[in-house]
Design an enzyme around this catalytic site. Structure first.
Site, PDB file in Angstrom:
ATOM      1  N   HIS A   1       0.841  -1.196   0.000  1.00 32.76           N
ATOM      2  CA  HIS A   1       0.000   0.000   0.000  1.00 32.76           C
ATOM      3  C   HIS A   1       0.877   1.247   0.000  1.00 32.76           C
ATOM      4  O   HIS A   1       0.701   2.161  -0.811  1.00 32.76           O
ATOM      5  CB  HIS A   1      -0.914  -0.029   1.224  1.00 32.76           C
ATOM      6  CG  HIS A   1      -1.452   1.305   1.645  1.00 32.76           C
ATOM      7  ND1 HIS A   1      -2.372   2.000   0.899  1.00 32.76           N
ATOM      8  CD2 HIS A   1      -1.183   2.089   2.719  1.00 32.76           C
ATOM      9  CE1 HIS A   1      -2.658   3.145   1.514  1.00 32.76           C
ATOM     10  NE2 HIS A   1      -1.937   3.229   2.617  1.00 32.76           N
TER      11      HIS A   1
ATOM     12  N   ASP B   1       8.146  22.346 -25.344  1.00 30.55           N
ATOM     13  CA  ASP B   1       8.079  21.001 -24.795  1.00 30.55           C
ATOM     14  C   ASP B   1       9.086  20.918 -23.657  1.00 30.55           C
ATOM     15  O   ASP B   1       9.704  21.913 -23.296  1.00 30.55           O
ATOM     16  CB  ASP B   1       8.408  19.954 -25.877  1.00 30.55           C
ATOM     17  CG  ASP B   1       7.800  18.595 -25.558  1.00 30.55           C
ATOM     18  OD1 ASP B   1       8.126  18.054 -24.498  1.00 30.55           O
ATOM     19  OD2 ASP B   1       6.989  18.100 -26.361  1.00 30.55           O
TER      20      ASP B   1
ATOM     21  N   TRP C   1       7.251  -0.441   4.301  1.00 33.29           N
ATOM     22  CA  TRP C   1       7.853   0.234   3.144  1.00 33.29           C
ATOM     23  C   TRP C   1       9.265   0.691   3.476  1.00 33.29           C
ATOM     24  O   TRP C   1      10.041   1.010   2.595  1.00 33.29           O
ATOM     25  CB  TRP C   1       6.994   1.410   2.680  1.00 33.29           C
ATOM     26  CG  TRP C   1       7.142   2.685   3.444  1.00 33.29           C
ATOM     27  CD1 TRP C   1       6.629   2.949   4.671  1.00 33.29           C
ATOM     28  CD2 TRP C   1       7.839   3.873   3.036  1.00 33.29           C
ATOM     29  NE1 TRP C   1       6.967   4.228   5.056  1.00 33.29           N
ATOM     30  CE2 TRP C   1       7.703   4.819   4.075  1.00 33.29           C
ATOM     31  CE3 TRP C   1       8.558   4.247   1.891  1.00 33.29           C
ATOM     32  CZ2 TRP C   1       8.258   6.100   4.010  1.00 33.29           C
ATOM     33  CZ3 TRP C   1       9.107   5.519   1.846  1.00 33.29           C
ATOM     34  CH2 TRP C   1       8.958   6.422   2.883  1.00 33.29           C
TER      35      TRP C   1
ATOM     36  N   SER D   1      13.839   6.100 -12.752  1.00 33.75           N
ATOM     37  CA  SER D   1      12.809   6.873 -13.437  1.00 33.75           C
ATOM     38  C   SER D   1      12.659   8.258 -12.814  1.00 33.75           C
ATOM     39  O   SER D   1      12.592   9.268 -13.521  1.00 33.75           O
ATOM     40  CB  SER D   1      11.484   6.112 -13.372  1.00 33.75           C
ATOM     41  OG  SER D   1      10.399   6.981 -13.458  1.00 33.75           O
ATOM     42  N   SER D   2      12.643   8.300 -11.483  1.00 34.52           N
ATOM     43  CA  SER D   2      12.490   9.597 -10.829  1.00 34.52           C
ATOM     44  C   SER D   2      13.670  10.502 -11.105  1.00 34.52           C
ATOM     45  O   SER D   2      13.512  11.706 -11.302  1.00 34.52           O
ATOM     46  CB  SER D   2      12.378   9.427  -9.318  1.00 34.52           C
ATOM     47  OG  SER D   2      11.287   8.650  -9.001  1.00 34.52           O
TER      48      SER D   2
ATOM     49  N   HIS E   1      13.412  11.101   4.530  1.00 34.90           N
ATOM     50  CA  HIS E   1      12.823  12.375   4.929  1.00 34.90           C
ATOM     51  C   HIS E   1      12.724  13.357   3.763  1.00 34.90           C
ATOM     52  O   HIS E   1      11.650  13.899   3.523  1.00 34.90           O
ATOM     53  CB  HIS E   1      13.476  13.004   6.156  1.00 34.90           C
ATOM     54  CG  HIS E   1      12.679  14.185   6.549  1.00 34.90           C
ATOM     55  ND1 HIS E   1      11.533  14.086   7.282  1.00 34.90           N
ATOM     56  CD2 HIS E   1      12.765  15.464   6.156  1.00 34.90           C
ATOM     57  CE1 HIS E   1      10.960  15.278   7.348  1.00 34.90           C
ATOM     58  NE2 HIS E   1      11.704  16.138   6.674  1.00 34.90           N
TER      59      HIS E   1
ATOM     60  N   GLU F   1      12.339  12.629   0.885  1.00 41.25           N
ATOM     61  CA  GLU F   1      11.255  12.056   0.097  1.00 41.25           C
ATOM     62  C   GLU F   1       9.889  12.617   0.517  1.00 41.25           C
ATOM     63  O   GLU F   1       9.069  12.949  -0.326  1.00 41.25           O
ATOM     64  CB  GLU F   1      11.264  10.530   0.227  1.00 41.25           C
ATOM     65  CG  GLU F   1      10.040   9.809  -0.324  1.00 41.25           C
ATOM     66  CD  GLU F   1       9.949   9.848  -1.849  1.00 41.25           C
ATOM     67  OE1 GLU F   1      10.998  10.073  -2.486  1.00 41.25           O
ATOM     68  OE2 GLU F   1       8.846   9.675  -2.374  1.00 41.25           O
TER      69      GLU F   1
ATOM     70  N   TYR G   1       9.247  15.416   1.688  1.00 43.97           N
ATOM     71  CA  TYR G   1       9.087  16.787   1.184  1.00 43.97           C
ATOM     72  C   TYR G   1       8.983  16.803  -0.328  1.00 43.97           C
ATOM     73  O   TYR G   1       8.385  17.715  -0.911  1.00 43.97           O
ATOM     74  CB  TYR G   1      10.197  17.689   1.698  1.00 43.97           C
ATOM     75  CG  TYR G   1      10.026  17.912   3.183  1.00 43.97           C
ATOM     76  CD1 TYR G   1       8.853  18.468   3.671  1.00 43.97           C
ATOM     77  CD2 TYR G   1      10.975  17.511   4.090  1.00 43.97           C
ATOM     78  CE1 TYR G   1       8.640  18.621   5.019  1.00 43.97           C
ATOM     79  CE2 TYR G   1      10.773  17.659   5.459  1.00 43.97           C
ATOM     80  CZ  TYR G   1       9.602  18.213   5.912  1.00 43.97           C
ATOM     81  OH  TYR G   1       9.385  18.345   7.254  1.00 43.97           O
TER      82      TYR G   1
ATOM     83  N   SER H   1      -0.180  27.424  -3.802  1.00 48.26           N
ATOM     84  CA  SER H   1       0.233  28.821  -3.995  1.00 48.26           C
ATOM     85  C   SER H   1      -0.210  29.367  -5.342  1.00 48.26           C
ATOM     86  O   SER H   1      -0.131  30.560  -5.583  1.00 48.26           O
ATOM     87  CB  SER H   1       1.757  28.949  -3.897  1.00 48.26           C
ATOM     88  OG  SER H   1       2.227  28.364  -2.727  1.00 48.26           O
TER      89      SER H   1
ATOM     90  N   HIS I   1      14.855  11.872  13.000  1.00 46.89           N
ATOM     91  CA  HIS I   1      13.638  11.977  13.828  1.00 46.89           C
ATOM     92  C   HIS I   1      12.722  10.774  13.613  1.00 46.89           C
ATOM     93  O   HIS I   1      11.757  10.607  14.349  1.00 46.89           O
ATOM     94  CB  HIS I   1      12.897  13.307  13.608  1.00 46.89           C
ATOM     95  CG  HIS I   1      12.331  13.506  12.237  1.00 46.89           C
ATOM     96  ND1 HIS I   1      12.354  14.700  11.594  1.00 46.89           N
ATOM     97  CD2 HIS I   1      11.725  12.668  11.379  1.00 46.89           C
ATOM     98  CE1 HIS I   1      11.785  14.597  10.400  1.00 46.89           C
ATOM     99  NE2 HIS I   1      11.395  13.356  10.257  1.00 46.89           N
ATOM    100  N   HIS I   2      13.028   9.965  12.613  1.00 45.51           N
ATOM    101  CA  HIS I   2      12.261   8.722  12.442  1.00 45.51           C
ATOM    102  C   HIS I   2      12.840   7.609  13.306  1.00 45.51           C
ATOM    103  O   HIS I   2      12.334   6.496  13.302  1.00 45.51           O
ATOM    104  CB  HIS I   2      12.272   8.292  10.982  1.00 45.51           C
ATOM    105  CG  HIS I   2      11.571   9.258  10.087  1.00 45.51           C
ATOM    106  ND1 HIS I   2      10.220   9.194   9.840  1.00 45.51           N
ATOM    107  CD2 HIS I   2      12.019  10.341   9.405  1.00 45.51           C
ATOM    108  CE1 HIS I   2       9.869  10.190   9.036  1.00 45.51           C
ATOM    109  NE2 HIS I   2      10.945  10.901   8.760  1.00 45.51           N
TER     110      HIS I   2
ATOM    111  N   THR J   1       7.732  26.432   7.071  1.00 45.99           N
ATOM    112  CA  THR J   1       6.400  25.940   6.709  1.00 45.99           C
ATOM    113  C   THR J   1       5.336  26.904   7.211  1.00 45.99           C
ATOM    114  O   THR J   1       4.349  27.173   6.520  1.00 45.99           O
ATOM    115  CB  THR J   1       6.153  24.543   7.293  1.00 45.99           C
ATOM    116  OG1 THR J   1       7.320  23.751   7.111  1.00 45.99           O
ATOM    117  CG2 THR J   1       4.988  23.877   6.612  1.00 45.99           C
TER     118      THR J   1
ATOM    119  N   LYS K   1       4.858  29.736   4.948  1.00 44.91           N
ATOM    120  CA  LYS K   1       3.997  29.414   3.804  1.00 44.91           C
ATOM    121  C   LYS K   1       2.531  29.529   4.189  1.00 44.91           C
ATOM    122  O   LYS K   1       1.732  30.159   3.493  1.00 44.91           O
ATOM    123  CB  LYS K   1       4.281  28.007   3.305  1.00 44.91           C
ATOM    124  CG  LYS K   1       5.654  27.892   2.725  1.00 44.91           C
ATOM    125  CD  LYS K   1       5.767  26.650   1.871  1.00 44.91           C
ATOM    126  CE  LYS K   1       6.710  26.904   0.744  1.00 44.91           C
ATOM    127  NZ  LYS K   1       6.110  27.283  -0.494  1.00 44.91           N
TER     128      LYS K   1
ATOM    129  N   ARG L   1       1.253   0.564  15.236  1.00 44.60           N
ATOM    130  CA  ARG L   1       0.935   0.440  13.828  1.00 44.60           C
ATOM    131  C   ARG L   1       1.422  -0.917  13.319  1.00 44.60           C
ATOM    132  O   ARG L   1       2.078  -1.658  14.051  1.00 44.60           O
ATOM    133  CB  ARG L   1       1.584   1.574  13.033  1.00 44.60           C
ATOM    134  CG  ARG L   1       3.083   1.630  13.150  1.00 44.60           C
ATOM    135  CD  ARG L   1       3.650   2.939  12.607  1.00 44.60           C
ATOM    136  NE  ARG L   1       3.754   2.895  11.141  1.00 44.60           N
ATOM    137  CZ  ARG L   1       4.681   3.561  10.451  1.00 44.60           C
ATOM    138  NH1 ARG L   1       5.581   4.306  11.082  1.00 44.60           N
ATOM    139  NH2 ARG L   1       4.714   3.496   9.141  1.00 44.60           N
TER     140      ARG L   1
END
Ligand code: HEA
Ligand code: HEA
Ligand code: CUA
Ligand SMILES: [Cu+2]
Lengths: 266, 284, 525
Positions: free
Chosen positions: C77, C106, C142, C169-170, C253, C255, C257, C268, C302-303, C328, C331, C450
């Site tokens: 998932h 293009d 994951w 790819s990314s 991390h 990722e 963002y 925005s 922090h993870h 943040t 923003k 979890r």
């Protein structure tokens, strides 16, 4: 939007009833758990206040500056002064949070001067406990009743099982009002040992030892679970700690030094 | 030429490249699972090479046909530069692992800092001396590759090859064809010599020094870093060879030769990584 | 720097049709559409797995699946949602919008663009096929933490290679985006005049190029540990399982963002359009985005507050993490200030954007709570974390994607969606998303870990609510698909400038936008 404010109100007004409603962190029975709870509530309230202010301004604007009410768009689109203000203020708030958080953290990580050492080893899927000084050692795993009920298609009503999934065959016994150092490690994969009411969690990592301390202030039975994904039965390796007064603990130890031996099958 | 930006039309190459990649990876995964030989992998690899050949020939023809203007050229430059940056980050992960093992995990296992209990309870007699294959002496005792021998020679080889490729570049810019060709030939040769030395070094390590991938964290980091680098040198040398043939065919002009430059950049990047390797893997 | 398509060459080629058109296309709009449709498909597949999770968690006791399969669902998932639904959605939006927004014909590297896309379906086919292996798909979450992930069956090398491919790819996609933005802007469009969405994507592309290779490195080491006897993650050999976590989160991390910055860009863009007022604090928006991106590289641990890092490390990562609240916050405040004294209307894209601001901020607040290390010892690996990240990902990132689709749909197709249905979609989605994820805060705080297929009975009520919400949310998205198809069946009626307050070069083009966006570069002053 109404739902949101109602929710916030409910959350704020019912803090005291949180415990029985099971919607908040338990207050805990040890200095570390208490401190975590206090910090949690502090930060929570700060964010609620910030939220009310920010969303308040936003909703004011949504209601009053809408085209259908004839609002004409203003033309301003920057202001160095306000931008500095709303950079500095959050920063100051954060510093205000960081100070108590750091103090608490230092307190939590200080495992010196403990009286008893308990070594906890995670296995797929059970725990082994060694009372290092007292030569007591045993395995602890999900009790049989829960284990039967949890099987797919068991047809057993889990609501009727005592402490479903939170009960073990052999409880850990710890003395109250004693600083206990807990050494955590694992034999196969990473597990994590967590009993919310007495301590935050810490990982049990194969090949390394992590340290934790608890000082339980109130006798009772406290339940927790493994909290690091450790394979298929990760959800089924609970922890039960029975905290008893010092004398009772001493008795328990002497009884078990004779009777119990580490045995993987039991 | 500027004034018309070239938007390429439909192309079959990327899709074919994907198919080839898939064949290669499925083959490799099956091989790792002990479910097949490497046949499928090499088939995929072969196809991939064909596709790359086809794709690049096409691009080269377009380029030679004058379809690209300065703007396209600039896009290629940005593309290559950022691609090299991504490679730098790839290496960074492995250097990070080396740093972590040497500065953190081994000291902890030996009882430094927060590792006191780890050492006492689990690895009581372990001491942290680099090189290390860990407290369980994985793979048995081994001897370390000395920086002074082949590695130092390889450093010199790569440094010289960096010079020769630059020399060739000057030749290209100044229209000195001989300088260009001989510079490139020298670079390619040096590149392959480097790879040859490394292969020799590996076999020496395996046969005589008992230094293997399985030799604990030292063997792991050693082979991962040098192997990954060696792979890049090989790629770079192959690309240089292609460029060499293009030069022999008289492809580039003294102003327009991004293909050459891209490969030269790549070569310098491989060079710099080696210096890092030499210092942190062999020397310190 | 002039851009002009060579029309003569265009006529020499005949356009392939049918499937071949899509396989061989190098056009940014075609590829953008491919990305977007693919993302929608993946969203449904990933969502379907979430529904299996929620169905099993509807009540305590195991009713539907065995624990091993449950873990595979959780793992898949997340991988599908992140790499298959969200990232491709943003790349699709970038493909459609960037050339139009900067006045280019293009993307800069059209063939590479085709490749970045076509890797995806194959990589996902490989990933999802592992579910049908005898030994099952990946089940270690994951995050793929060893040693658990090393216990995986035959699926493991397939999963790792598919992640390598997705990463490639990314990276290729990001390289293309950077080259396009840096090199293809219309004359006069300086960096500080670029639309904010372009800015956020520029920074995101940088994050991608810096972060994805690190993931590739981490999983390569997993592979050699499993198959070639290295001991990066084994203490006995001198390694450390925690080393993997450091490397993973050094990628992981940034990722997250990567998943939110383009969303910020979308919000925005939309808020000013429907407030009929210029974006407040454009410059500070750019600086804030850049600071978030830079900070994101020094907060990763922090993870991992519970892995037993040295105290100094815990304090460092707590402070740096908390710092992210400042840019943040800038923003959020800028958005609110944009609305202030505007002249607002509330079409569907605006509604989703407003909900984004509130719900993302709530998710940000819980993020800030998680950043407080001593408190995280309690929150970590509970549903409180699950609540946090779904708030920032679903009513955050996913809402932004939905808002963007409604907003630009008339430009892409020349057709207007049904506004009433759009509003219904919005309200259903917003109500259900909260019913799904808000209760997770409660069960998490009350102690529910979890990644468990079964739970103690005191968590039942809120889990039931969450499950009901999830199914409601899923149904609401069927409505979204209906709206999309209904729109596509409409005749072309949309105005070139579909929204009164919309600004930007894309609105100077006809609707639907021409195949090659800008034949001649527009002048920007
Ligand atoms: C889009 C994705 C996204 C985003 C944007 C964020 C944003 C943030 N996240 Fe989140 N996070 C995830 C996705 C995301 N996260 C995921 C997927 C995980 C779990 C991964 C896994 O384990 O599987 C996770 C987990 C995670 C953890 C680990 C928890 C644990 O496992 O124990 C932490 C801990 O610090 C954290 C913190 C934060 C913080 C501080 C922010 C900040 O950026 C938030 C900043 C925003 C605000 C604070 C609100 C707006 C600000 C204001 C209105 C200004 C004023 C405010 C103050 C001064 C308080 N996140
Ligand atoms: C972008 C990322 C993203 C998105 C969009 C989502 C979306 C959703 N997520 Fe996910 N989730 C993650 C990222 C994401 N998640 C991550 C990173 C994890 C951590 C994994 C880990 O621990 O390793 C996670 C874990 C996770 C868990 C915890 C699992 C566990 O710990 O065991 C749960 C549980 O409820 C959950 C639920 C949901 C739900 C209900 C949605 C919904 O929003 C989905 C809605 C979509 C649909 C429902 C599909 C649409 C409709 C149909 C398929 C048609 C049929 C519908 C009906 C008939 C009703 N997610
Ligand atoms: Cu042991 Cu989870
Ligand atoms: Cu993070």
């Amino acid at each position: 939007m109404n739902r949101l404010s109602i929710l916030l109100i409910i959350m704020m007004s019912s803090v005291s009833s949180f415990a029985d409603w099971e919607v908040n962190m338990p207050r805990g029975v040890s200095p570390t758990a208490n401190a975590a709870y206090d910090l949690h509530m502090l930060i929570f309230y700060i964010t609620v206040v910030i939220g009310i202010i920010v969303f308040g301004v936003m909703f004011y604007s949504i209601f009053h500056h809408r085209k259908s009410k004839g609002a004409k768009p203003a033309s301003f689109h920057e202001s160095t002064t306000v931008e500095i203000i709303w950079t500095v203020i959050p920063f100051v708030i954060l510093v205000g949070m960081a100070v108590p958080a750091t103090k608490t953290l230092i307190m939590m990580e200080d495992t010196r001067d403990s009286e008893i050492t308990l070594k906890v080893t995670g296995y797929q899927w059970m725990w082994k406990y060694d009372y290092v000084e007292d030569n007591v050692s045993f395995f602890s795993k999900l009790d049989n009743k829960s284990n039967e009920a949890r099987q797919l298609g068991s047809k057993i009503d889990v609501n009727k099982v005592d402490n479903y999934l939170l009960n073990v065959d052999n409880e850990v016994v710890l003395p109250t009002d004693t600083k206990v150092r807990i050494l955590l490690t694992a034999s196969d994969v990473i597990h994590a040992w967590w009993v919310p009411e007495i301590t935050g969690k810490k990982d049990a990592i194969p090949g390394y030892i992590n340290e934790l301390w608890v000082d339980i202030k109130k006798p009772g039975v406290y339940r927790g679970q493994c909290t690091e994904l450790c394979g298929k039965d990760h959800g089924f390796m609970p922890i039960v700690v029975r905290a008893v007064p010092r004398q009772e603990y001493v008795k328990w130890v002497s009884l078990n030094q004779k009777n119990r031996v580490a045995d993987k099958s039991e | 030429m500027s004034g018309s930006y070239y938007v390429p039309h439909e192309t079959k190459w990327p899709f074919l490249a994907t198919l080839a990649l898939m064949i290669m990876f499925i083959g490799l995964a099956n091989y790792m699972n002990d479910e097949s030989t490497l046949t499928l992998t090499f088939t995929g690899l072969g196809l991939l090479l064909l596709v790359i050949y086809g794709w690049f020939s096409y691009v080269v023809r377009e380029s030679e046909g004058g379809l690209y203007d300065d703007q396209v050229d600039m896009s290629f430059r940005w593309g290559m530069a950022w691609f090299i940056f991504s490679e730098v980050m790839f290496f960074a992960a492995f250097f990070g692992a080396l740093y972590y093992a040497r500065e953190l995990s081994l000291p902890w296992l030996a009882g430094d800092g927060s590792g006191v209990s780890t050492n006492q309870e689990l690895w009581p007699s372990f001491e942290n001396v680099w090189p290390s294959n860990g407290p369980a002496n994985y793979g048995g005792d081994f001897i370390v590759m000395k920086a002074a021998g082949i590695p130092a020679l390889n450093t010199i080889i790569l440094l010289i090859s960096g010079l020769t490729v630059t020399w060739a570049h000057h030749g290209l810019k100044e229209g000195k064809r001989n300088q260009l060709i001989s510079g490139l030939v020298a670079t390619v040769l040096l590149g392959f010599i480097f790879v040859g030395f490394q292969a020799y070094e590996y076999s020496h390590a395996y046969n005589d020094l008992n230094l293997k991938m399985t030799s604990g964290i030292y063997g792991s980091t050693f082979y991962m870093l040098t192997g990954f680098h060696g792979f890049h040198v090989t790629l770079g040398a192959i690309m240089l060879t292609v460029i060499l043939f293009r030069c022999i065919r008289g492809h580039f002009t003294n102003e327009n030769h991004f293909g050459f430059e891209a490969v030269a950049w790549y070569w310098h990047f491989v060079d710099v990584v080696w210096l890092g390797l030499f210092v942190f893997v062999y020397w310190l | 720097m002039s851009t002009n398509i060579d029309h003569i060459k265009e006529e020499h080629h005949h356009q392939p049709s049918g499937l071949m058109r899509w396989i061989t296309t190098t056009n940014h709009k075609d590829i953008g559409s491919l990305y977007l449709w693919f993302s929608l498909l993946m969203f449904f597949i990933g969502g379907f797995m979430a529904l299996i999770i929620r169905a099993e968690l509807f009540q305590p006791g195991l009713q539907l699946v065995v624990p091993g399969f449950f873990n595979q669902m959780t793992t898949m998932h997340a991988l599908i949602m992140i790499f298959g639904a969200l990232m491709p959605a943003f790349v699709g939006l970038a493909n459609w919008q960037l050339p139009m927004m900067i006045g280019a014909p293009d993307m800069a590297l059209p063939r590479l663009n085709n490749w970045s896309f076509w890797i995806l379906p194959f990589a996902f086919a490989m990933l999802i096929s592992t579910l049908f292996f005898e030994s099952g798909g990946p089940a270690a979450g994951w995050t793929l933490y060893p040693p658990l992930s090393l216990q995986g069956g035959n699926s493991m090398p397939f999963v790792i290679f598919s992640l390598h491919l997705l990463g490639a790819s990314s990276i290729l996609g990001a390289i293309n985006v950077i080259a396009t933005i840096l090199n293809m802007r219309a004359p006069g469009m300086t960096l500080m005049k670029m639309p904010i969405f372009v800015w956020t994507w520029l920074i995101t592309a940088f994050l991608l190029i810096a972060a994805m290779p690190v993931l590739a490195g981490a999983i390569t080491m997993l592979l050699t540990d499993r198959f070639y006897g290295t001991s990066f993650f084994t203490a006995a050999g001198g390694g450390d399982p925690v080393l993997f976590q450091h490397i993973f989160w050094f990628f992981g991390h940034p990722e997250v963002y990567i998943l939110i910055l383009p969303a910020f860009g979308i919000i925005s863009t939309i808020i000013p359009a429907f407030s009929r007022k210029k974006l407040f604090g454009y410059d500070s928006m750019v600086y804030a985005t850049a600071s978030i991106a830079l900070l994101s590289f020094i907060v990763w641990a922090h993870h991992m507050f519970t892995v037993g890092m040295p105290l100094a490390g815990e304090i460092f990562f707590m402070f740096t993490t908390m710092l992210i609240a400042v840019p943040t916050g800038v923003k959020v405040f800028n958005w609110v200030a944009t609305m202030w004294k505007g002249s607002m209307t509330f079409e569907t894209p605006m509604l989703f954007s407003l909900a984004f601001i509130i719900l993302f901020t709530i998710g940000g607040f819980s993020g800030l709570m998680l950043a407080i290390t001593p408190a995280d010892f309690q929150y970590h690996d509970t549903y409180f974390v699950v609540a946090h990240f779904h708030y920032v990902l679903v009513p955050g990132a996913i809402f932004a994607v939905i808002a963007a689709v409604y907003y630009w749909l008339p430009k892409w197709t020349g057709k207007m969606y049904n506004e009433t249905l759009g509003k219904v979609h919005f309200w259903m989605t917003t109500v259900f998303v909260n019913i799904t994820f808000f209760p997770m805060h409660f069960v998490g705080l009350a102690g529910m870990p979890r990644r468990i297929p079964d739970y103690a009975v005191q968590f039942t009520d809120f889990n039931m609510i969450a499950s009901v919400g999830a199914f409601g949310f899923g149904l609401s998205q069927l409505l979204f698909v209906y709206i999309l198809f209904q729109t596509l069946r409409q005749p072309v009626t949309a105005a070139d400038k579909s929204w009164e307050g919309a600004e930007g070069l894309e609105w100077t083009l006809p609707s639907p936008a021409p195949y090659h966006s800008f034949d001649t570069p527009p002048k920007v002053d």
